[in-house]
Enzyme design. Structure first.
Site, PDB file in Angstrom:
ATOM      1  CD  GLU A   1      -1.720  -2.405   1.357  1.00 19.17           C
ATOM      2  OE1 GLU A   1      -0.599  -2.658   1.843  1.00 19.17           O
ATOM      3  OE2 GLU A   1      -2.539  -3.302   1.078  1.00 19.17           O
TER       4      GLU A   1
ATOM      5  CG  HIS B   1     -10.897  -8.129   5.499  1.00 19.17           C
ATOM      6  ND1 HIS B   1     -10.181  -9.005   6.287  1.00 19.17           N
ATOM      7  CD2 HIS B   1     -10.260  -8.117   4.292  1.00 19.17           C
ATOM      8  CE1 HIS B   1      -9.182  -9.505   5.615  1.00 19.17           C
ATOM      9  NE2 HIS B   1      -9.188  -8.980   4.393  1.00 19.17           N
TER      10      HIS B   1
END
Lengths: 456, 328
Positions: free
Chosen positions: B60, B129
């Site tokens: 990321e 998540h």
């Protein structure tokens, strides 16, 4: 928006007050709740707290002037605010807007449930300030009775309803007292009344007419040849005069019954306990015994502890004993509430406290309210018996004379009569003959007498 | 107007922006051939090719760093972070580089970067998540933070984000990707960044929410309107930074009561800022304590279904809070 400073109602049946001194001058800064004026009524002297923070913009009532409750005394606002002077030029309110004009200490506010001080949300406080509302008059529907924004909105909306939809008892009465203050003020301004404060005046051929037409019949003018001094009536004197005339001449047919009470037991008890009470900081007086006896008598004969109304006789659940206290200026009657719940020492403590505060002019309006029967212990000034006047709206007043040693005939258990020297008391009950007849009054007094004679 | 899901509206926005301006490109994990893990970019790789839809390594930091560099080189990147939970490695790039570039270069450089990231719980995703990360970034001047709740706004706001000369974090309520449907105009339109939406009108109290919670708030408002006769304003914030004080305060001035709903854990959450604005700028209109409804202060949204349900605000919890506030 300017806030009116209004003459509050300072006690039950106190309908006017004299502005004795302004503590702030026009142009001076005042904070909310700061005292801005001293007011003398016939019962209490007190200070008026400022209803808002700001600058004292105008004073309408001069020192020394006596005005009715609800009268606008002054206006507080922001320094740059322009007043539409005088207050008579204030927007003409329809008379259904009366409630919005009342001050926080109006009669209704006193009647609101006593409890912790209400807190208001910012929006409610702001709306109240904008509309000059007394929030204690608004029924809260929020949590714990909180006044919500919606309650204020509903209240304001109700104010705009036509008067015809008001219940009769919610409609303002006809007298000046019940008119919106702005109207009163407008009328006062319109009338060429003497604006000067009531000051001592030299004898005049005529006296200024009494303020209310319903008062006394026309009096003959003072003769100019007759030398002397016209002493102006104090507010208290005027009030006493009015109440006495009202009670005796216009309200209650008075009747008095006289009893003789042997006070030997009480005097012995007093002597035995005076020091013990003093050790607890309480000065024991005969008044406490008399009040205790009144409570017993009133509980036995509740009819005398009552209030006459045209619809029926209202008999309260408690015995609240008014206690006449002589002052240099006149007389005041503070009330011992729920006397039926108090022991002798509790009563004595209350008697001490109320008498001391009455003489120091420290009584609060609440101290003077709610009496259901009254005691006047006129014996302290040497009187043997008297026929006092009923303290309206009560039904009865007990008078107690001086306790004096007198020779009396007593009978021993064998039936032998003998002369004895006993501390004797004449006690009277003056009562409203509409409420009770002689036999009932005597029944009351028999309990009163027996309580004192059998005191232990 | 065709009805479409939130994810379809997002895809249409990216498709239109890719077609409109050749400088626009997309990068992220699996955005290319696979069409994104949520299928947000499905079909775009085939349409625009590998130079404009660029699969990235599983990193990321580098996705955002590449975006920043490309933005400085006059490209318009759309970076996808597969789950907002994984944005943290890029925190330094976002906060120290993207947010400060324009300021520290004295206006010479700007970063027209859009970072898309699905966020939020309620999907059985567990600890990594399900996170809500908006409060980290709404604290950072130099960023814009957008969270759409309807397909219409998703398309219009994403197009605005792509065209914005500043870095925009675009968080998408993934629970609603397919469950939220709505009419979306065909073709060109934008929704301005910085304007909240009045999702429902009522005078009793104001509910402030965003993302999935904006939907739940509307459902709760309908519930209390039906069952209790309580009428709520529901304000869908849409843009969290810059904040639309005007709309927020207009509603509060009308109602005087505020409930702020967010699914992030309560303490130091975004709702605290709304509460602060209301109390400082709306004090004179306040008629009740300002209430917040958020997740509990636990480290993460739990994986266990009952615990997840306990964590997540839902229409029933919101309705309960509305009733309490209305009664105050």
């Amino acid at each position: 928006m300017p806030t009116n400073v209004i003459m509050p109602q300072l006690g039950e049946s106190v309908v006017e007050g004299t502005l004795s001194r302004w503590l702030k001058q026009v142009g001076e800064r005042v904070e909310e709740f700061e005292s801005i004026a001293e007011v003398t009524t016939d019962k209490v002297d007190t200070e008026i707290p400022s209803p808002a923070s700001g600058v004292l913009l105008a004073i309408y009532v001069a020192e020394g002037q006596t005005v009715e409750r609800g009268t606008v005394l002054a206006v507080i606002g922001q320094p740059d605010e322009r007043l539409e002077s005088p207050p008579s030029a204030a927007p003409a309110h329809a008379h259904e807007s009366v409630p919005a004009q009342q001050s926080a200490s109006s009669a209704e506010a006193y009647d609101s449930p006593k409890g912790a001080a209400q807190r208001y949300s910012p929006v409610v406080a702001r709306m109240a300030a904008e509309h000059n509302l007394d929030l204690t008059r608004i029924r809260g529907t929020g949590l714990g009775g909180r006044v919500t924004k919606k309650d204020v909105e509903a209240y304001l909306a109700a104010q705009e309803q036509p008067a015809a939809e008001l219940a009769p008892w919610e409609q303002p009465g006809a007298g000046d007292l019940f008119k919106p203050t702005d109207e009163i003020f407008a009328a006062a301004n319109a009338k060429p009344v003497a604006p000067a404060p009531q000051t001592v005046a030299a004898p005049q051929p005529t006296v200024a007419p009494p303020p209310t037409p319903s008062q006394a019949p026309a009096q003959p003018p003072l003769s100019p040849e007759l030398g002397g001094t016209l002493i102006p009536h104090s507010a208290m004197r005027r009030s006493i005069a009015k109440h006495m005339v009202e009670s005796k001449l216009h309200t209650a047919p008075h009747v008095t019954t006289v009893f003789e009470v042997d006070m030997a037991r009480v005097m012995a008890h007093w002597k035995a306990n005076e020091a013990a009470f003093a050790a607890q900081g309480v000065r024991l007086t005969l008044t406490a015994y008399f009040i205790a006896a009144i409570v017993r008598a009133a509980q036995a004969q509740p009819t005398l502890n009552s209030r006459w109304t045209d619809d029926g006789l209202f008999v309260p659940n408690s015995v609240n004993v008014g206690m006449a206290v002589a002052l240099n200026e006149g007389l005041i009657v503070p009330v011992i509430k729920n006397a039926q719940d108090l022991s002798l020492i509790g009563l004595a403590r209350q008697v001490n406290d109320l008498a001391a505060r009455a003489r120091a002019k420290q009584l609060k309006p609440d101290d003077l309210q709610g009496g259901t029967i009254t005691l006047t212990n006129h014996g302290v000034s040497g009187s043997l018996f008297a026929t006092p006047i009923i303290n309206q709206p009560q039904s009865a007043i007990v008078g107690t004379g001086a306790v004096t040693k007198r020779p009396v005939v007593i009978t021993d258990s064998d039936g032998n009569d003998m002369l004895a020297i006993r501390p004797m008391l004449y006690a009277t009950l003056t009562f409203d003959h509409r409420v009770a007849d002689g036999a009932l009054g005597d029944a009351f007094m028999r309990v009163f007498k027996e309580t004192l004679e059998t005191w232990r | 107007m065709p009805e479409m899901t939130l994810i379809d509206a997002l895809r249409e926005a990216m498709d239109e922006e890719l077609a409109r301006d050749p400088r626009v490109f997309i990068t992220g994990e699996d955005v290319g051939k696979r069409g994104g893990v949520f299928r947000a970019t499905m079909g775009l790789y085939e349409k625009y090719g590998e130079k404009r839809i660029v699969d990235s390594p599983l990193a990321e930091l580098s996705i955002v760093a590449i975006g920043i560099g490309a933005a400085c080189a006059d490209l318009i990147p759309i970076c996808e972070i597969q789950f907002a939970d994984f944005i943290h490695p890029a925190f330094n790039q976002i906060v120290n580089e993207a947010a400060k570039m324009y300021y520290r270069s004295g206006g010479t450089w700007n970063v027209p970067l859009t970072i898309r990231a699905p966020y939020g719980g309620g999907i059985g995703g567990g600890l990594y998540h399900s996170q809500s990360v908006e409060a980290f970034f709404t604290h950072v001047p130099g960023l814009k933070v957008v969270i759409p709740s309807t397909p219409h706004d998703a398309k219009g706001l994403l197009k605005s984000a792509v065209r914005d000369p500043n870095p925009v974090l675009f968080f998408e309520p993934k629970k609603g990707y397919r469950s939220i449907k709505g009419e979306v105009p065909t073709g060109e339109y934008t929704v301005p960044i910085g304007k909240a939406r009045v999702a429902r009108q009522g005078g009793d109290l104001s509910v402030y929410a965003y993302g999935m919670m904006a939907h739940y708030a509307v459902q709760a408002a309908e519930m209390v309107a039906r069952e209790d006769g309580i009428q709520c304003d529901v304000i869908d914030l849409r843009t969290l930074l810059p904040i639309d004080k005007e709309t927020i305060l207009a509603s509060f001035k009308k109602t005087g009561k505020a409930l702020i709903v967010y699914e992030d854990n309560l303490t130091m959450g975004y709702g605290a800022e709304i509460a602060a604005i209301l109390s400082s700028d709306g004090f004179e209109y306040m008629d009740a304590p300002i209430m917040r409804l958020g997740g509990p202060d636990v480290p993460a949204v739990p994986f266990s279904h009952p615990l997840q349900e306990a964590f997540m605000p839902n229409p029933h919890k919101i309705a309960t809070a509305i009733r309490q506030l209305a009664a105050y």
